[in-house]
Design a protein around this motif. Sequence first.
Motif, PDB file in Angstrom:
ATOM      1  N   ASN A   7      21.515  -1.430   3.396  1.00 37.89           N
ATOM      2  CA  ASN A   7      20.065  -1.366   3.150  1.00 37.89           C
ATOM      3  C   ASN A   7      19.709  -0.803   1.781  1.00 37.89           C
ATOM      4  O   ASN A   7      18.659  -0.206   1.610  1.00 37.89           O
ATOM      5  CB  ASN A   7      19.370  -0.575   4.266  1.00 37.89           C
ATOM      6  N   ARG A   8      20.537  -1.037   0.792  1.00 40.79           N
ATOM      7  CA  ARG A   8      20.357  -0.386  -0.507  1.00 40.79           C
ATOM      8  C   ARG A   8      19.542  -1.190  -1.517  1.00 40.79           C
ATOM      9  O   ARG A   8      19.692  -1.009  -2.724  1.00 40.79           O
ATOM     10  CB  ARG A   8      21.726  -0.024  -1.077  1.00 40.79           C
ATOM     11  N   ASP A   9      18.653  -2.037  -1.028  1.00 40.29           N
ATOM     12  CA  ASP A   9      17.752  -2.762  -1.922  1.00 40.29           C
ATOM     13  C   ASP A   9      16.617  -1.830  -2.351  1.00 40.29           C
ATOM     14  O   ASP A   9      16.416  -0.773  -1.752  1.00 40.29           O
ATOM     15  CB  ASP A   9      17.205  -4.006  -1.207  1.00 40.29           C
ATOM     16  N   PRO A  10      15.843  -2.225  -3.376  1.00 36.19           N
ATOM     17  CA  PRO A  10      14.753  -1.368  -3.856  1.00 36.19           C
ATOM     18  C   PRO A  10      13.709  -1.103  -2.756  1.00 36.19           C
ATOM     19  O   PRO A  10      13.412  -1.975  -1.948  1.00 36.19           O
ATOM     20  CB  PRO A  10      14.131  -2.184  -4.996  1.00 36.19           C
ATOM     21  N   ILE A  11      13.166   0.115  -2.764  1.00 37.51           N
ATOM     22  CA  ILE A  11      12.162   0.492  -1.772  1.00 37.51           C
ATOM     23  C   ILE A  11      10.802   0.662  -2.442  1.00 37.51           C
ATOM     24  O   ILE A  11      10.710   0.738  -3.660  1.00 37.51           O
ATOM     25  CB  ILE A  11      12.573   1.780  -1.024  1.00 37.51           C
ATOM     26  N   ASN A  12       9.746   0.725  -1.609  1.00 38.32           N
ATOM     27  CA  ASN A  12       8.395   0.904  -2.151  1.00 38.32           C
ATOM     28  C   ASN A  12       7.894   2.328  -1.881  1.00 38.32           C
ATOM     29  O   ASN A  12       8.609   3.158  -1.332  1.00 38.32           O
ATOM     30  CB  ASN A  12       7.451  -0.168  -1.579  1.00 38.32           C
ATOM     31  N   ASN A  13       6.643   2.591  -2.258  1.00 33.25           N
ATOM     32  CA  ASN A  13       6.086   3.943  -2.166  1.00 33.25           C
ATOM     33  C   ASN A  13       5.915   4.466  -0.743  1.00 33.25           C
ATOM     34  O   ASN A  13       5.797   5.670  -0.551  1.00 33.25           O
ATOM     35  CB  ASN A  13       4.733   4.014  -2.884  1.00 33.25           C
ATOM     36  N   ASN A  14       5.859   3.591   0.254  1.00 33.71           N
ATOM     37  CA  ASN A  14       5.702   4.031   1.638  1.00 33.71           C
ATOM     38  C   ASN A  14       7.044   4.311   2.309  1.00 33.71           C
ATOM     39  O   ASN A  14       7.073   4.674   3.486  1.00 33.71           O
ATOM     40  CB  ASN A  14       4.950   2.975   2.465  1.00 33.71           C
ATOM     41  N   ILE A  15       8.130   4.113   1.575  1.00 33.29           N
ATOM     42  CA  ILE A  15       9.468   4.322   2.135  1.00 33.29           C
ATOM     43  C   ILE A  15      10.157   5.459   1.386  1.00 33.29           C
ATOM     44  O   ILE A  15      10.144   5.506   0.161  1.00 33.29           O
ATOM     45  CB  ILE A  15      10.339   3.043   2.015  1.00 33.29           C
TER      46      ILE A  15
END
Length: 192
Positions: free
Chosen positions: A161-169
């Motif tokens: 699950n090491r893809d880029p995350i957003n501000n809510n994660i």
Amino acid sequence: MKKLNICIDIDGTITDPYYWLNYANNYFNLKVSEEDINSYEISKVLGIEEKEYLKFYEELKFDIHRKQELREDVKNVLNKLFKNNNIYFVTARDKSLELLTNLYLKQNKIPFDDVFVLGTHNKVPTARNLNCDIFIEDSYDNAIELSASGFKVLLIDTNYNRDPINNNIIRVYNWMEILENINKMSKEKEVI
């Protein structure tokens, strides 16, 4: 009154994310390592057809899920969180695993208010119904979907699950970090 409604996935989140690997290696006569698991799609990781994976899973799912090992500190952290928060397990597991799931949590002395065995990866409607404040998840796609729907997500780190995350994660690496983040959110909610 309890402070937060905490929704938690089960497989790979409270349990070892690679719990199924020995079963799959033995069944398919493979030598896949944890480091090789860079996708949530198990058939892709194993290099087999989806229908082959589904046959394997159907044959062994009860045994696999009955024997899963818990992640380090899970029980300790959940016992602390349960004192002041609502704990809801929300899993994409097949409906046929509902009884086993409840028994597993009880046998492992995991505290909870309720368990939702959805049979689908679409967790957003259940999170809405539960007025979820924070969702703890290991699936990148589920985390993105939940966060896009306005939910705060703690994504527990795995090889897949090491893809880029957003501000809510928020990416977390263990259950002690999960406790820290939830305590911080709880204090912020008191201020509001």
